[in-house]
Each structure stands twice: as structure tokens, then as C-alpha cells.
Design a protein around this motif. Structure first.
Motif, PDB file in Angstrom:
ATOM      1  N   ILE A  54      53.568  20.260  30.491  1.00  0.00           N
ATOM      2  CA  ILE A  54      52.534  20.012  29.480  1.00  0.00           C
ATOM      3  C   ILE A  54      52.716  18.631  28.862  1.00  0.00           C
ATOM      4  O   ILE A  54      51.749  17.879  28.704  1.00  0.00           O
ATOM      5  N   LEU A  55      53.954  18.292  28.519  1.00  0.00           N
ATOM      6  CA  LEU A  55      54.196  16.977  27.924  1.00  0.00           C
ATOM      7  C   LEU A  55      53.918  15.855  28.924  1.00  0.00           C
ATOM      8  O   LEU A  55      53.445  14.785  28.536  1.00  0.00           O
ATOM      9  N   TYR A  56      54.180  16.093  30.198  1.00  0.00           N
ATOM     10  CA  TYR A  56      53.883  15.102  31.232  1.00  0.00           C
ATOM     11  C   TYR A  56      52.371  14.897  31.350  1.00  0.00           C
ATOM     12  O   TYR A  56      51.896  13.770  31.488  1.00  0.00           O
ATOM     13  N   GLN A  57      51.630  15.964  31.270  1.00  0.00           N
ATOM     14  CA  GLN A  57      50.165  15.874  31.355  1.00  0.00           C
ATOM     15  C   GLN A  57      49.571  15.170  30.145  1.00  0.00           C
ATOM     16  O   GLN A  57      48.454  14.663  30.201  1.00  0.00           O
ATOM     17  N   HIS A  58      50.318  15.142  29.045  1.00  0.00           N
ATOM     18  CA  HIS A  58      49.864  14.489  27.814  1.00  0.00           C
ATOM     19  C   HIS A  58      50.846  13.402  27.395  1.00  0.00           C
ATOM     20  O   HIS A  58      51.084  13.189  26.204  1.00  0.00           O
ATOM     21  N   GLN A  59      51.410  12.699  28.354  1.00  0.00           N
ATOM     22  CA  GLN A  59      52.522  11.807  28.054  1.00  0.00           C
ATOM     23  C   GLN A  59      52.171  10.588  27.203  1.00  0.00           C
ATOM     24  O   GLN A  59      53.054   9.940  26.669  1.00  0.00           O
ATOM     25  N   HIS A  60      50.912  10.296  27.022  1.00  0.00           N
ATOM     26  CA  HIS A  60      50.522   9.137  26.216  1.00  0.00           C
ATOM     27  C   HIS A  60      50.117   9.532  24.799  1.00  0.00           C
ATOM     28  O   HIS A  60      49.531   8.728  24.076  1.00  0.00           O
ATOM     29  N   GLU A  61      50.466  10.751  24.426  1.00  0.00           N
ATOM     30  CA  GLU A  61      50.146  11.229  23.084  1.00  0.00           C
ATOM     31  C   GLU A  61      51.242  12.179  22.621  1.00  0.00           C
ATOM     32  O   GLU A  61      52.015  12.687  23.407  1.00  0.00           O
ATOM     33  N   TYR A  88      55.906  15.968  19.707  1.00  0.00           N
ATOM     34  CA  TYR A  88      56.767  15.632  20.830  1.00  0.00           C
ATOM     35  C   TYR A  88      56.015  14.788  21.843  1.00  0.00           C
ATOM     36  O   TYR A  88      54.828  14.974  22.059  1.00  0.00           O
ATOM     37  N   GLN A  89      56.763  13.885  22.477  1.00  0.00           N
ATOM     38  CA  GLN A  89      56.172  13.051  23.518  1.00  0.00           C
ATOM     39  C   GLN A  89      57.212  12.820  24.606  1.00  0.00           C
ATOM     40  O   GLN A  89      58.374  12.514  24.325  1.00  0.00           O
ATOM     41  N   LEU A  90      56.789  12.958  25.838  1.00  0.00           N
ATOM     42  CA  LEU A  90      57.667  12.725  26.978  1.00  0.00           C
ATOM     43  C   LEU A  90      57.846  11.229  27.181  1.00  0.00           C
ATOM     44  O   LEU A  90      56.871  10.484  27.216  1.00  0.00           O
TER      45      LEU A  90
END
Length: 105
Positions: free
Chosen positions: A11-18, A62-64
Motif C-alpha cells: 500500500i505504501l509503495y502504491q502511494h509512495q509520493h504521499e 507514513y511514507q515509503l
């Protein structure tokens, strides 16, 4: 890492810019935000070995952060993509399949 941990990373990878807060991640996975927070601590204990970390920013979430693309891609292939069902109707799934074939030789 267990399946929950891998799903959080996905999930964090799919939203890694936020940034994503624990409530949003919990809702997507059907878990409590407390469970998400405890799993993120566990993930961060091992994440450097795989070339990434999860940044924690108060009031944002959280952000990857990928520190080593090669290690992270290896992590994805070895730990995550093996378990994912291939769906050729999905562009991301096709790309992952092709990359996996290229890397495997």
C-alpha cells in the motif's frame, strides 16, 4: 515478514509520493490503526536490509522511502510478487511479470 507486513509495504509503495495515516491503511486492510502502527515498527526493524524504510511524520502519517532500488526490487520479487496472482488485465501486474522474467533471465 508476514503477509500483513507485505500488504502494508504494498500500500505504501502504491502511494509512495504521499503520506498515509494509519487509519487509511487500516481501512484498506480491514485492520485496526493500532495494528498498523505496531506492524510498521516491525517492518522498520528489518527494512534497511531490503533497501527501504518507512518514514514517520507526526500529523501526516507514513511514507515509503526507497534507499536502494536494487535491494528493494529484489525484496519485491522474492517476498511479494511470488504470492501475488498475475492479472494481465492490469498494467502494473503485466509490468511486474515482464520485469520478473527479465530479472530471472
Amino acid at each position: 515478514m508476514e503477509t500483513r507486513d507485505l500488504n502494508i509495504v504494498k500500500i505504501l509503495y502504491q502511494h509512495q509520493h504521499e503520506y498515509m495515516n494509519s487509519d487509511a491503511i487500516a481501512k484498506l486492510l480491514g485492520l485496526s490503526s493500532k495494528t498498523i502502527r505496531s506492524h510498521i515498527k516491525i517492518i522498520n526493524e528489518a527494512s534497511n536490509e531490503y533497501g527501504f524504510t518507512i518514514l514517520i511524520k507526526k500529523s501526516k502519517g507514513y511514507q515509503l522511502q526507497i534507499m536502494d532500488e536494487g535491494l528493494f526490487n529484489y525484496f519485491l520479487n522474492e517476498r511479494f510478487l511470488k504470492d501475488e496472482n498475475l492479472n494481465f488485465n492490469n498494467q502494473d501486474s503485466r509490468i511486474r511479470y515482464i520485469m520478473k522474467k527479465i530479472i530471472a533471465g
